[in-house]
Every structure is written in C-alpha cells, then in structure tokens.
Motif scaffolding. Structure first.
Motif, PDB file in Angstrom:
ATOM      1  N   GLN A 202     -12.985  46.810 -55.264  1.00 59.60           N
ATOM      2  CA  GLN A 202     -13.698  46.296 -54.083  1.00 59.60           C
ATOM      3  C   GLN A 202     -12.725  46.175 -52.917  1.00 59.60           C
ATOM      4  OE1 GLN A 202     -17.025  45.428 -53.132  1.00 59.60           O
ATOM      5  NE2 GLN A 202     -15.980  45.251 -51.168  1.00 59.60           N
ATOM      6  N   SER A 203     -13.112  46.699 -51.771  1.00 67.86           N
ATOM      7  CA  SER A 203     -12.254  46.643 -50.579  1.00 67.86           C
ATOM      8  C   SER A 203     -12.329  45.260 -49.932  1.00 67.86           C
ATOM      9  CB  SER A 203     -12.696  47.700 -49.566  1.00 67.86           C
ATOM     10  OG  SER A 203     -13.750  47.217 -48.765  1.00 67.86           O
ATOM     11  N   PRO A 204     -11.346  44.961 -49.072  1.00 67.07           N
ATOM     12  CA  PRO A 204     -11.444  43.716 -48.298  1.00 67.07           C
ATOM     13  C   PRO A 204     -12.510  43.861 -47.218  1.00 67.07           C
ATOM     14  CG  PRO A 204      -9.357  44.874 -47.833  1.00 67.07           C
ATOM     15  CD  PRO A 204     -10.129  45.740 -48.771  1.00 67.07           C
TER      16      PRO A 204
ATOM     17  N   ALA B  39      -4.375  40.188 -52.107  1.00 60.52           N
ATOM     18  CA  ALA B  39      -4.479  39.624 -50.762  1.00 60.52           C
ATOM     19  C   ALA B  39      -4.050  40.704 -49.778  1.00 60.52           C
ATOM     20  CB  ALA B  39      -3.584  38.402 -50.625  1.00 60.52           C
ATOM     21  N   GLN B  40      -4.631  40.652 -48.581  1.00 57.37           N
ATOM     22  CA  GLN B  40      -4.273  41.647 -47.564  1.00 57.37           C
ATOM     23  C   GLN B  40      -3.760  40.959 -46.303  1.00 57.37           C
ATOM     24  OE1 GLN B  40      -7.124  43.779 -45.061  1.00 57.37           O
ATOM     25  NE2 GLN B  40      -6.334  45.686 -45.895  1.00 57.37           N
ATOM     26  N   LEU B  41      -2.646  41.470 -45.799  1.00 61.26           N
ATOM     27  CA  LEU B  41      -2.031  40.891 -44.604  1.00 61.26           C
ATOM     28  C   LEU B  41      -2.212  41.820 -43.425  1.00 61.26           C
ATOM     29  CD1 LEU B  41       1.368  39.849 -46.225  1.00 61.26           C
ATOM     30  CD2 LEU B  41      -0.539  38.325 -45.629  1.00 61.26           C
TER      31      LEU B  41
ATOM     32  N   VAL C 271      -0.739  49.813 -49.089  1.00 60.00           N
ATOM     33  CA  VAL C 271      -1.202  49.854 -47.698  1.00 60.00           C
ATOM     34  C   VAL C 271      -2.605  50.468 -47.671  1.00 60.00           C
ATOM     35  CG1 VAL C 271      -0.003  52.071 -47.275  1.00 60.00           C
ATOM     36  CG2 VAL C 271      -0.714  50.681 -45.333  1.00 60.00           C
ATOM     37  N   LYS C 272      -3.442  49.917 -46.824  1.00 63.01           N
ATOM     38  CA  LYS C 272      -4.796  50.483 -46.640  1.00 63.01           C
ATOM     39  C   LYS C 272      -4.903  50.927 -45.181  1.00 63.01           C
ATOM     40  CE  LYS C 272      -9.711  49.329 -47.055  1.00 63.01           C
ATOM     41  NZ  LYS C 272     -10.113  49.183 -45.646  1.00 63.01           N
ATOM     42  N   MET C 273      -5.255  52.194 -45.011  1.00 59.98           N
ATOM     43  CA  MET C 273      -5.239  52.743 -43.650  1.00 59.98           C
ATOM     44  C   MET C 273      -6.445  53.646 -43.400  1.00 59.98           C
ATOM     45  SD  MET C 273      -2.229  55.499 -44.115  1.00 59.98           S
ATOM     46  CE  MET C 273      -1.726  55.981 -45.732  1.00 59.98           C
TER      47      MET C 273
ATOM     48  N   GLY D 182      -9.261  56.473 -52.635  1.00 64.78           N
ATOM     49  CA  GLY D 182     -10.152  56.972 -51.593  1.00 64.78           C
ATOM     50  C   GLY D 182     -11.186  55.926 -51.235  1.00 64.78           C
ATOM     51  N   ASN D 183     -11.567  55.894 -49.954  1.00 62.37           N
ATOM     52  CA  ASN D 183     -12.530  54.891 -49.485  1.00 62.37           C
ATOM     53  C   ASN D 183     -13.383  55.456 -48.349  1.00 62.37           C
ATOM     54  OD1 ASN D 183     -12.352  52.421 -47.055  1.00 62.37           O
ATOM     55  ND2 ASN D 183     -13.587  52.083 -48.867  1.00 62.37           N
ATOM     56  N   GLY D 184     -14.641  55.033 -48.364  1.00 67.51           N
ATOM     57  CA  GLY D 184     -15.552  55.402 -47.281  1.00 67.51           C
ATOM     58  C   GLY D 184     -16.866  55.937 -47.800  1.00 67.51           C
ATOM     59  N   ASP D 185     -17.936  55.184 -47.542  1.00 64.40           N
ATOM     60  CA  ASP D 185     -19.301  55.626 -47.843  1.00 64.40           C
ATOM     61  C   ASP D 185     -19.584  55.808 -49.334  1.00 64.40           C
ATOM     62  OD1 ASP D 185     -19.546  55.672 -45.111  1.00 64.40           O
ATOM     63  OD2 ASP D 185     -19.367  57.847 -44.934  1.00 64.40           O
ATOM     64  N   VAL D 186     -18.912  55.075 -50.189  1.00 64.52           N
ATOM     65  CA  VAL D 186     -19.241  55.162 -51.621  1.00 64.52           C
ATOM     66  C   VAL D 186     -20.201  54.021 -51.970  1.00 64.52           C
ATOM     67  CG1 VAL D 186     -18.389  55.039 -53.993  1.00 64.52           C
ATOM     68  CG2 VAL D 186     -17.081  56.283 -52.264  1.00 64.52           C
TER      69      VAL D 186
ATOM     70  N   GLY E 181     -16.603  49.511 -50.288  1.00 58.53           N
ATOM     71  CA  GLY E 181     -16.683  48.463 -49.273  1.00 58.53           C
ATOM     72  C   GLY E 181     -18.092  47.932 -49.189  1.00 58.53           C
ATOM     73  N   ARG E 182     -18.851  48.424 -48.202  1.00 60.12           N
ATOM     74  CA  ARG E 182     -20.195  47.903 -47.933  1.00 60.12           C
ATOM     75  C   ARG E 182     -21.164  48.134 -49.080  1.00 60.12           C
ATOM     76  NH1 ARG E 182     -20.374  51.151 -42.502  1.00 60.12           N
ATOM     77  NH2 ARG E 182     -19.218  52.503 -43.912  1.00 60.12           N
ATOM     78  N   GLY E 183     -20.874  49.130 -49.928  1.00 58.12           N
ATOM     79  CA  GLY E 183     -21.755  49.404 -51.069  1.00 58.12           C
ATOM     80  C   GLY E 183     -21.837  48.254 -52.057  1.00 58.12           C
TER      81      GLY E 183
HETATM   82  C1  LIG Z   1     -17.749  43.640 -42.124  1.00 53.92           C
HETATM   83  C2  LIG Z   1     -16.524  44.441 -42.465  1.00 53.92           C
HETATM   84  C3  LIG Z   1     -15.316  43.782 -42.638  1.00 53.92           C
HETATM   85  C4  LIG Z   1     -14.156  44.514 -42.963  1.00 53.92           C
HETATM   86  N1  LIG Z   1     -12.990  43.844 -43.159  1.00 53.92           N
HETATM   87  C5  LIG Z   1     -11.884  44.536 -43.556  1.00 53.92           C
HETATM   88  C6  LIG Z   1     -10.655  43.861 -43.848  1.00 53.92           C
HETATM   89  O1  LIG Z   1     -10.550  42.638 -43.770  1.00 53.92           O
HETATM   90  N2  LIG Z   1      -9.600  44.637 -44.233  1.00 53.92           N
HETATM   91  C7  LIG Z   1      -9.686  46.013 -44.369  1.00 53.92           C
HETATM   92  O2  LIG Z   1      -8.707  46.658 -44.728  1.00 53.92           O
HETATM   93  N3  LIG Z   1     -10.841  46.653 -44.111  1.00 53.92           N
HETATM   94  C8  LIG Z   1     -11.923  45.956 -43.731  1.00 53.92           C
HETATM   95  N4  LIG Z   1     -13.096  46.618 -43.512  1.00 53.92           N
HETATM   96  C9  LIG Z   1     -13.165  48.064 -43.826  1.00 53.92           C
HETATM   97  C10 LIG Z   1     -13.640  48.259 -45.272  1.00 53.92           C
HETATM   98  O3  LIG Z   1     -12.787  47.660 -46.208  1.00 53.92           O
HETATM   99  C11 LIG Z   1     -13.803  49.743 -45.628  1.00 53.92           C
HETATM  100  O4  LIG Z   1     -12.565  50.388 -45.458  1.00 53.92           O
HETATM  101  C12 LIG Z   1     -14.851  50.437 -44.758  1.00 53.92           C
HETATM  102  O5  LIG Z   1     -16.014  49.633 -44.642  1.00 53.92           O
HETATM  103  C13 LIG Z   1     -15.234  51.802 -45.359  1.00 53.92           C
HETATM  104  O6  LIG Z   1     -15.694  51.661 -46.681  1.00 53.92           O
HETATM  105  P1  LIG Z   1     -17.280  51.626 -47.037  1.00 53.92           P
HETATM  106  O7  LIG Z   1     -17.897  52.822 -46.368  1.00 53.92           O
HETATM  107  O8  LIG Z   1     -17.304  51.707 -48.537  1.00 53.92           O
HETATM  108  O9  LIG Z   1     -17.807  50.354 -46.478  1.00 53.92           O
HETATM  109  C14 LIG Z   1     -14.229  45.924 -43.136  1.00 53.92           C
HETATM  110  C15 LIG Z   1     -15.455  46.578 -42.949  1.00 53.92           C
HETATM  111  C16 LIG Z   1     -16.595  45.860 -42.610  1.00 53.92           C
HETATM  112  C17 LIG Z   1     -17.898  46.591 -42.439  1.00 53.92           C
END
Ligand SMILES: Cc1cc2nc3c(=O)[nH]c(=O)nc-3n(C[C@H](O)[C@H](O)[C@H](O)COP(=O)(O)O)c2cc1C
Length: 334
Positions: A15-17, A70-72, A142-144, A204-208, A229-231
C-alpha cells in the motif's frame, strides 16, 4: 516475496502512502483483509526533528500494524538524516523519501522537496547518503515520479542509479510526471526504463486497482513488486485479489458481499472513533464513506445526508440504514 535489506515480505503487493487516507484505522481494516506492508502518509522531516505533536500523532501505530514504513519529505540532507534516525528509533520497518509530491508548498519554485528533487540530482545524492548513514537496521527507499516535466523517465533513471549507488534498498516509481499530477494514464514503459537501469528492486505504481492492472504493470515494466494507491480506498480486499492474480502462494481471490462492505465501513468508523478525536473521526468518515458506497444504488443521496451528520453515532445509524436498503447482491471485488 520482496526482500529489502533485513525486511522480508511474503507479498509483493504494497500500500502506498496517501496523505489523509492511510491512517491507522485504514491500515488495520486493510491488514485484517490481506494487506501485508503499508506506508503511512508522508511527514515533514523538519517537523519530525522538531518533535511536532501533530507529526508524532500522524505516526501513531500498534503492534498489529506491522510491517510498516514511514515516509519523509524534505530536501535538507542533515535534517533528512536526523529524521531517518528518529524513524528507526520509533520502531518503523523502513524509511522512504518522497520525490513525488507535486504540491507547490512542498516543491517550492522547483528547487524544493518532493518531485522537485528529480531535477536536483546532486542534492538527492546528499539526502540519500545522509539517510543511509543515519540508520543502522532498516531499509531506506525512495518513491518518485517518472520526471518533473520530462515524461521519458530519464530523470527517474538518473535518480534511481544514484539511489542504488548510495545503498538504498529499492525505488518505487509512479508512472507520471509532476506536471501530469494525476491526469492521464500511468506510463509503465517509463517505469520499465528505471527497472532496466538498476539492480535493486523496482516497485511499480500507478493506476493499479485490479489483478489485471497489476499483471500489465509487471509485464510492461518488468518491475519486482506493485504498490497500490487509490485502489485500496474502500477496497481492503484488493491486496489479496491482486496477489492471487499475480500467482502469489497462499493468496486466494475474494469477492465481498454488500454486508461485508458495510462491516468493513463500520469497522473503519469504530477504529477512527477509538484512535482519533471525536470530530476528526466524523470528518474523516465523510471521506471514507464515499469510497465504500461508490457504485451502490442510492449512494449519492446517502452521502449527502452522511455529510450533515455531526456524530459518529449518527453516522453509524446512517450506514446501517443505507446498507439495509442496498440490494444484497454480491459485489465483484477488483
Ligand atoms: C490523496 C492522495 C494522497 C497522496 N499522498 C502521498 C504521500 O503522502 N506520499 C507519496 O509518496 N505519495 C502520495 N500520493 C501518491 C500515491 O501514493 C500514488 O503514488 C499515486 O496515487 C499513484 O498511484 P495510484 O494510481 O495507485 O493511486 C498521494 C495520492 C493521493 C491521491
């Protein structure tokens, strides 16, 4: 299976932050339904070093909320090192640095933190070196994004190579640039360019949001694990469904019923009530209820009424009433 230094994960579905979303209640609900590794939302390194009370509250956790990263966010190497040491001292299983946040308050004029770090590779070097030096046991990651404005993935490749050089344990790449924010589709080929450039794991991350999305991400990019993330919002079963779709041992797909969706929402509410102040819980649940009721007939009317409720008790009654009326059809999970 994903190994990051001494942290060995059974599942490569993470799960992403998500700021204001992946709080303690969210994580507990998800873990009880199959999530293994979670991040909590980003916190400012500066605020953490100052031991800011609100920041420490964002980092609250429980023994059953493990493994947890934790993420900084920050760009001052000294501060990032100090904050990483605090993260380790607090008992977290990993520490990540945010090179993805697109918000101007974070990126400054393009020379600040978050995604602005993609254009400052020397500064990134200093941050990576300071963080790796500051921790003893836990992995640094690192998350970028794929780039600040350049969509080719060139900036992410450069940063990933530097991360590897400094001893980071993995890189996560969200397949969009800072300029794209959340528009368009995540570019899995650009993630693949990062994967081809380094030997450390690439997540990998994005739209999953489903097993088929995850399969496509892994096939196109060759990445080692996926971050959702949002999924995960309103779908705490998504992790096991994605893991099952990726053929992870022991992962079985699961399609929750409407009642199980209601129960997860009520559990989320009870956990917010328990771990947050009364008003914070009420306001958070307005957001959470939207996730869980999306796509259910009558949802829009329910949400309008729910947003007017002033107490958790009122909210609980509204949820029970809504789901009693909702058709008891089986909802197909992602
Ligand atoms: C409401 C919201 C809050 C987010 N907060 C963070 C965050 O604190 N740190 C981070 O690295 N990414 C953050 N993101 C980005 C997500 O972690 C993720 O990279 C991005 O939504 C793409 O993944 P997804 O398409 O699965 O949602 C946030 C995204 C959203 C929509």
């Amino acid at each position: 299976m994903l190994s990051l230094k001494g942290l060995h994960l059974r599942s490569g579905v993470l799960q992403s932050p998500l700021a204001a979303c992946t709080d303690l209640a969210f994580r507990l609900v998800a873990r009880r339904r199959g999530l293994e590794f979670a991040f909590l939302e980003m916190v400012s390194a500066h605020a953490l070093v100052q031991r800011n009370a609100k920041t420490l509250d964002l980092l609250k956790t429980l023994p059953e909320d493990r493994p947890l990263g934790a993420q900084l966010v920050g760009c001052d190497a000294g501060m990032m090192g100090e904050a990483a040491a605090i993260v380790e001292e607090l008992g977290f299983d990993s520490v990540d640095v945010n090179f993805g946040c697109p918000v101007p308050k974070v990126t400054g004029g393009g020379d600040g933190a978050g995604s602005a770090m993609l254009r400052q590779p020397e500064r990134a070097d200093a941050v990576f070196a300071a963080m790796v030096r500051a921790v003893k046991r836990i992995p640094v990651t690192v998350k970028m994004r794929t780039g600040y404005a350049d969509p080719t993935g060139r900036e992410a490749v450069e940063i990933a190579k530097r991360a590897e050089h400094h001893g980071l344990s993995a890189v996560t790449v969200h397949g969009r640039t800072r300029e794209q924010k959340y528009q368009g589709k995540a570019d899995y080929e650009a993630i693949g360019r990062v994967k081809a450039a380094v030997r450390i794991p690439v997540i990998g991350n994005g739209d999953v949001a489903s097993a088929s999305d995850a399969r496509r991400l892994m096939e196109v990019s060759g990445c080692d694990a996926v971050m959702i993330g949002r999924g995960g919002l309103g779908n705490p079963w998504v992790y096991r469904n994605v893991a099952a779709g990726l053929g992870e041992p022991g992962a079985e797909p699961y399609a929750p019923t409407v009642e199980e969706r209601r129960d997860a929402l009520l559990e989320h509410l009870a956990l917010e009530e328990k771990h947050e102040s009364a008003w914070h819980a009420v306001v958070t649940m307005r957001r959470v209820s939207c996730w869980y009721t999306a796509g259910i007939p009558g949802g829009a009317e329910f949400r309008a009424g729910f947003c007017r409720a002033k107490t958790s008790a009122e909210q609980r009654e509204l949820i029970a009433g809504f789901f009693d009326r909702a058709a008891p059809a089986v909802l197909v999970a992602a």
